[in-house]
Design a protein around this motif. Sequence first.
Motif, mmCIF file in Angstrom:
data_model
loop_
_atom_site.group_PDB
_atom_site.id
_atom_site.type_symbol
_atom_site.label_atom_id
_atom_site.label_comp_id
_atom_site.label_asym_id
_atom_site.label_seq_id
_atom_site.Cartn_x
_atom_site.Cartn_y
_atom_site.Cartn_z
ATOM 1 N N LEU A 35 0.814 -1.225 0.000
ATOM 2 C CA LEU A 35 0.000 0.000 0.000
ATOM 3 C C LEU A 35 0.844 1.270 0.000
ATOM 4 O O LEU A 35 0.329 2.342 0.324
ATOM 5 N N LEU A 36 2.095 1.136 -0.385
ATOM 6 C CA LEU A 36 2.994 2.285 -0.210
ATOM 7 C C LEU A 36 2.517 3.555 -0.911
ATOM 8 O O LEU A 36 2.782 4.659 -0.451
ATOM 9 N N ASN A 37 1.817 3.373 -2.042
ATOM 10 C CA ASN A 37 1.345 4.567 -2.770
ATOM 11 C C ASN A 37 -0.152 4.784 -2.622
ATOM 12 O O ASN A 37 -0.725 5.630 -3.299
ATOM 13 N N CYS A 38 -0.764 3.996 -1.774
ATOM 14 C CA CYS A 38 -2.231 4.040 -1.688
ATOM 15 C C CYS A 38 -2.684 5.173 -0.751
ATOM 16 O O CYS A 38 -2.302 5.207 0.422
ATOM 17 N N PRO A 39 -3.484 6.116 -1.260
ATOM 18 C CA PRO A 39 -3.962 7.198 -0.393
ATOM 19 C C PRO A 39 -4.858 6.662 0.733
ATOM 20 O O PRO A 39 -5.646 5.745 0.509
ATOM 21 N N ILE A 40 -4.696 7.233 1.914
ATOM 22 C CA ILE A 40 -5.535 6.835 3.054
ATOM 23 C C ILE A 40 -6.241 8.060 3.617
ATOM 24 O O ILE A 40 -5.600 9.000 4.080
ATOM 25 N N LEU A 41 -7.543 8.032 3.535
ATOM 26 C CA LEU A 41 -8.352 9.070 4.185
ATOM 27 C C LEU A 41 -8.777 8.528 5.546
ATOM 28 O O LEU A 41 -9.418 7.477 5.629
ATOM 29 N N ILE A 42 -8.396 9.233 6.611
ATOM 30 C CA ILE A 42 -8.795 8.820 7.954
ATOM 31 C C ILE A 42 -9.966 9.714 8.366
ATOM 32 O O ILE A 42 -9.840 10.942 8.331
ATOM 33 N N LEU A 43 -11.071 9.096 8.710
ATOM 34 C CA LEU A 43 -12.220 9.885 9.173
ATOM 35 C C LEU A 43 -12.354 9.705 10.684
ATOM 36 O O LEU A 43 -12.514 8.576 11.168
ATOM 37 N N GLY A 44 -12.262 10.789 11.420
ATOM 38 C CA GLY A 44 -12.516 10.783 12.858
ATOM 39 C C GLY A 44 -14.007 11.020 13.038
ATOM 40 O O GLY A 44 -14.472 12.154 13.036
ATOM 41 N N ASN A 45 -14.755 9.922 13.194
ATOM 42 C CA ASN A 45 -16.222 9.995 13.116
ATOM 43 C C ASN A 45 -16.896 10.135 14.496
ATOM 44 O O ASN A 45 -16.320 9.805 15.510
ATOM 45 N N LYS A 46 -18.113 10.629 14.473
ATOM 46 C CA LYS A 46 -19.022 10.775 15.630
ATOM 47 C C LYS A 46 -18.702 12.031 16.446
ATOM 48 O O LYS A 46 -18.850 12.036 17.668
ATOM 49 N N ILE A 47 -18.264 13.090 15.775
ATOM 50 C CA ILE A 47 -17.971 14.332 16.498
ATOM 51 C C ILE A 47 -19.235 14.978 17.064
ATOM 52 O O ILE A 47 -19.151 15.908 17.855
ATOM 53 N N ASP A 48 -20.400 14.479 16.663
ATOM 54 C CA ASP A 48 -21.658 15.015 17.220
ATOM 55 C C ASP A 48 -21.880 14.567 18.658
ATOM 56 O O ASP A 48 -22.697 15.150 19.378
ATOM 57 N N LYS A 49 -21.172 13.543 19.106
ATOM 58 C CA LYS A 49 -21.416 13.025 20.466
ATOM 59 C C LYS A 49 -20.645 13.827 21.511
ATOM 60 O O LYS A 49 -19.565 14.358 21.230
ATOM 61 N N LYS A 50 -21.217 13.879 22.702
ATOM 62 C CA LYS A 50 -20.674 14.724 23.778
ATOM 63 C C LYS A 50 -19.244 14.356 24.164
ATOM 64 O O LYS A 50 -18.424 15.213 24.451
ATOM 65 N N ASN A 51 -18.960 13.045 24.187
ATOM 66 C CA ASN A 51 -17.643 12.605 24.657
ATOM 67 C C ASN A 51 -16.607 12.481 23.539
ATOM 68 O O ASN A 51 -15.574 11.832 23.708
ATOM 69 N N ALA A 52 -16.898 13.115 22.391
ATOM 70 C CA ALA A 52 -15.968 13.001 21.253
ATOM 71 C C ALA A 52 -14.656 13.715 21.562
ATOM 72 O O ALA A 52 -14.653 14.833 22.082
ATOM 73 N N LEU A 53 -13.546 13.064 21.225
ATOM 74 C CA LEU A 53 -12.243 13.729 21.368
ATOM 75 C C LEU A 53 -12.030 14.657 20.174
ATOM 76 O O LEU A 53 -12.491 14.384 19.071
ATOM 77 N N GLY A 54 -11.283 15.738 20.416
ATOM 78 C CA GLY A 54 -11.031 16.714 19.354
ATOM 79 C C GLY A 54 -9.915 16.279 18.430
ATOM 80 O O GLY A 54 -9.195 15.306 18.699
ATOM 81 N N GLU A 55 -9.764 17.039 17.345
ATOM 82 C CA GLU A 55 -8.776 16.695 16.311
ATOM 83 C C GLU A 55 -7.347 16.659 16.861
ATOM 84 O O GLU A 55 -6.567 15.766 16.531
ATOM 85 N N PHE A 56 -7.024 17.601 17.729
ATOM 86 C CA PHE A 56 -5.672 17.671 18.277
ATOM 87 C C PHE A 56 -5.312 16.353 18.976
ATOM 88 O O PHE A 56 -4.259 15.763 18.744
ATOM 89 N N ASP A 57 -6.232 15.897 19.838
ATOM 90 C CA ASP A 57 -5.973 14.665 20.586
ATOM 91 C C ASP A 57 -5.909 13.450 19.675
ATOM 92 O O ASP A 57 -5.086 12.560 19.873
#
Length: 188
Positions: free
Chosen positions: A119-141
């Motif tokens: 996968l050396l050249n394979c693009p990876i999109l990481i989705l940090g999902n469920k930001i609508d929930k109260k206990n969601a961690l922020g992007e920095f963390d």
Amino acid sequence: MSLWNWLNEIFKYLGWFKKSGKIVFLGLDNAGKTTLLKRLKDDKLFQSSPTSHPTSEELILDDLYLTAYDLGGHKQVRKVWKEYLPVVDAIIFIIDVCDSERFNEARIELDALIADEQLLNCPILILGNKIDKKNALGEFDIRKIFNLYGRTTGQEKNKKTRPIELFMCSIKKREGYGDGLRWISQYF
Ligand SMILES: Nc1nc2c(ncn2[C@@H]2O[C@H](COP(=O)(O)OP(=O)(O)OP(=O)(O)O)[C@@H](O)[C@H]2O)c(=O)[nH]1
Ligand SMILES: [Mg+2]
């Protein structure tokens, strides 16, 4: 095959879509893979049960015609991931940003994908999902916990290095994943 699929095959043949490719949705169970697939396919919030068998859907994102594979995330079914990796053009890796007890498990899976030689050249999109929930961690963390500082390529197009980037999102609230998909679609 439905009429819509037939039409798309004809459009594809005529060169209507400028780009096409295969994408796979990965991530631990309960991250939101099937929810995203159904949302993109039917624009519905679909209450799915855990995925035990791989499924696929044909998706159209602007001028991109995608075959999207949704693989289950349970530990027992994760072994099929590697069968799909040689044939895909891009990966979407979904993280549940509320499930802190399983960050370590998710990070091990993500690290293995990033390190995979196929996968050396394979693009990876990481989705940090469920930001609508109260206990969601922020992007920095999330960037810190998943060791992403210094490893991502930036949300602008960058041809020099293998594309990896994080976008925070709520599939439920239709937020954030659109930017992520536009970002990854540049690499087809
Ligand atoms: N609050 C919230 N819940 C979400 C969101 N996205 C998905 N979910 C919920 O998370 C649960 C799991 O979603 P699925 O799409 O089935 O997860 P999956 O990654 O396909 O899981 P497996 O098939 O077991 O690998 C469901 O109850 C969804 O409704 C979101 O953005 N916000
Ligand atoms: Mg699923």
